[in-house]
Design an enzyme around this catalytic site. Structure first.
Site, mmCIF file in Angstrom:
data_model
loop_
_atom_site.group_PDB
_atom_site.id
_atom_site.type_symbol
_atom_site.label_atom_id
_atom_site.label_comp_id
_atom_site.label_asym_id
_atom_site.label_seq_id
_atom_site.Cartn_x
_atom_site.Cartn_y
_atom_site.Cartn_z
ATOM 1 N N LEU A 20 0.842 -1.202 0.000
ATOM 2 C CA LEU A 20 0.000 0.000 0.000
ATOM 3 C C LEU A 20 0.873 1.246 0.000
ATOM 4 O O LEU A 20 1.894 1.288 0.683
ATOM 5 C CB LEU A 20 -0.864 0.026 1.264
ATOM 6 C CG LEU A 20 -1.874 -1.108 1.431
ATOM 7 C CD1 LEU A 20 -2.438 -1.076 2.843
ATOM 8 C CD2 LEU A 20 -2.986 -0.939 0.398
ATOM 9 N N ASP A 68 3.240 -1.629 13.082
ATOM 10 C CA ASP A 68 1.794 -1.419 13.017
ATOM 11 C C ASP A 68 0.966 -2.527 13.652
ATOM 12 O O ASP A 68 -0.213 -2.325 13.918
ATOM 13 C CB ASP A 68 1.368 -1.229 11.549
ATOM 14 C CG ASP A 68 1.890 0.085 11.012
ATOM 15 O OD1 ASP A 68 1.856 1.081 11.757
ATOM 16 O OD2 ASP A 68 2.353 0.113 9.859
ATOM 17 N N ARG A 87 -3.931 -5.691 5.467
ATOM 18 C CA ARG A 87 -2.877 -5.934 6.451
ATOM 19 C C ARG A 87 -3.377 -6.709 7.679
ATOM 20 O O ARG A 87 -2.594 -7.052 8.548
ATOM 21 C CB ARG A 87 -2.252 -4.592 6.896
ATOM 22 C CG ARG A 87 -1.596 -3.825 5.761
ATOM 23 C CD ARG A 87 -0.625 -2.787 6.269
ATOM 24 N NE ARG A 87 0.421 -3.403 7.074
ATOM 25 C CZ ARG A 87 1.313 -2.729 7.791
ATOM 26 N NH1 ARG A 87 1.299 -1.403 7.764
ATOM 27 N NH2 ARG A 87 2.223 -3.358 8.508
ATOM 28 N N HIS A 162 0.019 8.302 9.411
ATOM 29 C CA HIS A 162 -0.081 7.950 10.827
ATOM 30 C C HIS A 162 0.323 9.128 11.709
ATOM 31 O O HIS A 162 1.041 10.023 11.268
ATOM 32 C CB HIS A 162 0.873 6.786 11.138
ATOM 33 C CG HIS A 162 0.430 5.453 10.620
ATOM 34 N ND1 HIS A 162 1.250 4.648 9.846
ATOM 35 C CD2 HIS A 162 -0.728 4.767 10.779
ATOM 36 C CE1 HIS A 162 0.605 3.514 9.555
ATOM 37 N NE2 HIS A 162 -0.592 3.578 10.098
ATOM 38 N N CYS A 249 8.477 2.608 11.618
ATOM 39 C CA CYS A 249 7.593 1.510 11.175
ATOM 40 C C CYS A 249 8.293 0.173 11.083
ATOM 41 O O CYS A 249 7.641 -0.871 11.082
ATOM 42 C CB CYS A 249 7.035 1.788 9.792
ATOM 43 S SG CYS A 249 6.753 3.487 9.395
#
Ligand code: CIR
Length: 255
Positions: A20, A68, A87, A162, A249
């Protein structure tokens, strides 16, 4: 003080360039992405962390963004329910690795929560509501962490994927932020350093023991950090940024 002892990372899959992304920076070069990921792993090892490197998941091109899928505090690990349906299946592949370090809790439907939206320092947690994280997810996390004495604030993410794309700790009293997040009430008690206009991506840094890991190529942010006494180490993340990712991340970090 945060002193990370270990980290959980995952090797990028061969289809990582098909993950993504909402940014328009071109197609990621897979070989270079793998190299940049390796350099990140080496930096963690250099800083004294024991890295658990999980196998690539070919069905989940975004699964090397391990941040995440869980929120880890010294007391507990909370398995998230990622906001992107593509996800959601990643979470069951992180549980065994995390269970070696912490008791597990789980965010339940209808909550959605991405770790990239959760900022924690000491006993303060801020959850950003974004396209990935909803109010139900934030409330559930606040309830779980409340049991361990944490206070949770919930804010809207004003820009970016985010919350931690724009706000990150560089020590326990100081945040590196974008201008758009400077005025947020829930972070009023912290000292703030604002990244220069045009360097917003550089707000995604990792305070890693005595070092700040920052993306390469943001001289204004580097100067700002160094003038304020921080030791920085630049990391190449051009291909990771094409996939909407940054330095936070790429790992789940554990004290
Ligand atoms: C995604 O859209 O989910 C990934 N391509 C990027 C996730 C980045 N994660 C993070 O900022 N914590």
């Amino acid at each position: 003080m945060n002193h990370y002892q270990s980290a959980i990372c995952r090797r990028p899959s061969t289809n990582s360039a098909q993950g993504l992304t909402s940014v328009d920076l071109g197609v990621a070069d897979l070989q270079l992405l793998m190299k940049q990921h390796d350099q990140y792993l080496s930096a963690l090892v250099d800083l004294g962390l024991e890295v658990t490197l999980l196998d690539a998941l070919e069905d989940f091109p975004d699964s090397y963004f391990t941040e995440d899928v869980a929120i880890v505090t010294p007391e507990v690990a909370v398995i998230t329910r990622p906001g992107a349906i593509q996800r959601r299946g990643e979470t069951k592949f992180i549980e065994n690795a995390l269970a070696k370090f912490r008791d597990l809790e789980v965010i339940q439907n209808p909550g959605t929560l991405d770790g990239g939206d959760v900022l924690v320092v000491n006993k303060h947690c801020v959850v950003g509501l974004s396209e990935r994280t909803n109010h139900a997810g934030a409330i559930q996390l606040g309830g779980i962490l409340g049991g361990f004495g944490y206070h949770t604030d919930i804010v809207n993410v004003p820009e970016a994927l985010h919350f931690k794309s724009s706000v990150n700790f560089v020590d326990q009293y100081t945040l590196l932020v974008t201008q758009a997040c400077y005025e947020m009430d829930c972070i009023a008690q912290y000292r703030k350093l604002v990244v220069p206009q045009g360097e917003e991506y550089a707000a995604n840094v990792v305070w890693m023991n005595d070092i700040i890991l920052m993306p390469e190529g943001y001289p204004g942010t580097r100067r700002l950090l160094e003038e304020n006494g921080y030791l920085v180490r630049e990391m190449a993340v051009s291909e990771i940024s094409k996939m909407d990712g940054g330095l936070t991340c790429l790992s789940l970090r554990l004290t």
